[in-house]
Design an enzyme around this catalytic site. Structure first.
Site, PDB file in Angstrom:
ATOM      1  CE1 TYR A 142      -3.146  -2.901   0.164  1.00 21.50           C
ATOM      2  CE2 TYR A 142      -3.899  -2.114   2.285  1.00 21.50           C
ATOM      3  CZ  TYR A 142      -4.005  -2.991   1.230  1.00 21.50           C
ATOM      4  OH  TYR A 142      -4.980  -3.952   1.239  1.00 21.50           O
ATOM      5  CE  LYS A 191       0.846 -17.733  -2.011  1.00 14.15           C
ATOM      6  NZ  LYS A 191       0.043 -18.957  -1.869  1.00 14.15           N
ATOM      7  CG  ASP A 223      -2.514 -19.836   0.163  1.00 10.29           C
ATOM      8  OD1 ASP A 223      -1.742 -19.767   1.144  1.00 10.29           O
ATOM      9  OD2 ASP A 223      -2.178 -20.383  -0.909  1.00 10.29           O
ATOM     10  CG  ASP A 247      -7.147  -4.051   4.063  1.00 13.17           C
ATOM     11  OD1 ASP A 247      -8.147  -3.957   4.790  1.00 13.17           O
ATOM     12  OD2 ASP A 247      -6.997  -3.372   3.027  1.00 13.17           O
ATOM     13  CG  ASP A 251     -12.553  -6.158   5.876  1.00  4.78           C
ATOM     14  OD1 ASP A 251     -12.165  -5.549   6.888  1.00  4.78           O
ATOM     15  OD2 ASP A 251     -12.990  -5.589   4.860  1.00  4.78           O
TER      16      ASP A 251
END
Ligand code: NAD
Length: 365
Positions: A142, A191, A223, A247, A251
């Protein structure tokens, strides 16, 4: 005690939910003998409309000079087509970077009164959902370079993901220290089967683990973590992860607890001046209707009292009042049960009524 709070109401439901949180904070001040002073700060779409900038420097300065910042939410369809550097979310990224708040902490905890609102099977919910996601907040993709070029007659977009050892180490320490205060289990999510930044992440986490022998460190690919959060959330105590993974996972974690409207967050850096906000966005679909759930924002204020102002009794009083409200069967639309029998036991309330009923339930002890 006197505290100065910078207040960013923002866009959409932001002003509605923040107004309820301030009502609650004022009542806490009255009960416990504190004075909370508020400084209004424009950020997001409303700041773009006023100043042509989602966070003018003088607004950021007000935040940095405060004892802490309370934020509603920013963004909305109206500003979807403004250039990337002008988007409301840019104001938010600039605020986080300007305040140096590198650690975002989001609890995923199910309120027993709302267990039926979880989309997960009862057997999974009954095993317990109570973990925290510690998300790195001012690094990673980001904050990397973003560009779109013309290459071989077509557009090519690039976003760069960078992490340094020191950036990983400082968030890693927050992860370990948070785990030390809870169940002493830390799951580092990355990852590393694909990304260099994740391989460095993993290496730094394992190096740090030697300093925290009382904490059990495990690794999980992002994942798999997305799957495990819905399959077996009770396995988690503290998750530490980088900005974008955090992020998305936070959620997901909020949804399994019932509603995104219930979840608070704190963002902290080197000082006690923190940024406190609910994890949801500006919900333009319900803005201005007085139906939004203000509890995530009200619980964010409780986190502010606990983590930035060292007022645990005051924070407890807010959390107790929210619990009493739920015990008494009051529900905003997003947390109304779907089962017909359950609905009969509940009273549907709006945003301002929710704030009012919570402040009526605040007590000192
Ligand atoms: P959102 O979180 O605003 O809404 C998702 C869904 O959840 C909507 O159906 C909404 O009505 C519901 N919802 C959210 N908060 C609620 C609440 N307190 N009570 C009841 N229902 C609630 O996400 P979105 O729709 O993807 O984004 C809307 C805007 O918010 C976009 O412009 C986005 O960029 C922005 N956004 C801002 C922040 C922030 O300010 N921190 C975070 C996420 C999204």
């Amino acid at each position: 005690m006197k505290k100065n709070i910078a207040v960013i109401r923002g866009d959409g439901i932001g002003p509605e939910i923040v107004n309820q949180a301030i009502k609650v904070l004022d009542k806490v001040g009255e009960i416990f003998g504190h004075t909370f002073n508020y400084t209004d700060v424009d950020m997001g779409g409303c700041a773009i409309d006023k100043y042509g900038d989602p966070l003018p420097q003088d607004m950021l300065d007000k935040c940095v000079a405060s004892d802490s910042v309370l934020l509603g939410a920013v963004g909305g369809d109206k500003w979807n087509n403004v250039p990337g550097h002008m988007r409301p979310e840019k104001g938010l990224l600039r605020l986080r970077a300007g305040m140096g708040v590198y650690s975002n902490n989001r609890p995923a905890k199910i309120w027993p009164q709302l267990a039926s609102a979880s989309p997960l099977k009862k057997s999974i919910v009954d095993a317990g959902i109570d973990f925290i996601i510690v998300r790195e907040l001012i690094g990673g993709i980001y904050f990397g370079e973003h560009k779109t070029d013309d290459v071989d007659g077509q557009k090519q977009a690039t976003d760069i993901l960078t992490y340094s050892e020191s950036e990983i180490e400082r968030i890693g320490r927050i992860g370990f220290e948070t785990a030390q205060k809870r169940g002493k289990k830390l799951c580092s999510v990355e990852k590393s089967n694909v990304l260099d930044s994740s391989r460095l992440w993993k290496k730094v986490m394992h190096h740090l683990a030697q300093e925290y022998p009382d904490v059990t460190l495990t690794d999980m690919l992002v994942d798999n973590c997305a799957m495990q959060i819905v399959k077996n959330p009770s396995q988690f105590d503290v998750i530490v992860t980088e900005n974008m993974f955090g992020d998305i996972l936070s959620d997901e974690a909020s949804m399994i607890t019932g509603s995104i409207g219930m979840i608070p967050s704190s963002s902290l850096g080197k000082t006690s001046c923190g940024l406190y906000e609910p994890i949801h966005g500006s919900a333009p679909d319900i803005a201005g209707q007085d139906v939004a759930n203000p509890i995530g924002t009200i619980l964010s204020v409780a986190m502010m009292l606990r983590y930035s102002f060292d007022m645990p009794a005051e924070a407890d009083s807010i959390e107790r009042a929210v619990s009493k409200l739920l015990d008494d069967g009051y529900r905003t639309a997003d947390i109304m049960p779907s089962d017909e029998q359950e609905v009969k036991k509940c009273v549907k309330i709006g945003c301002s009524q929710c704030g009012q009923l919570i402040l009526q339930r605040l007590t000192k002890g």
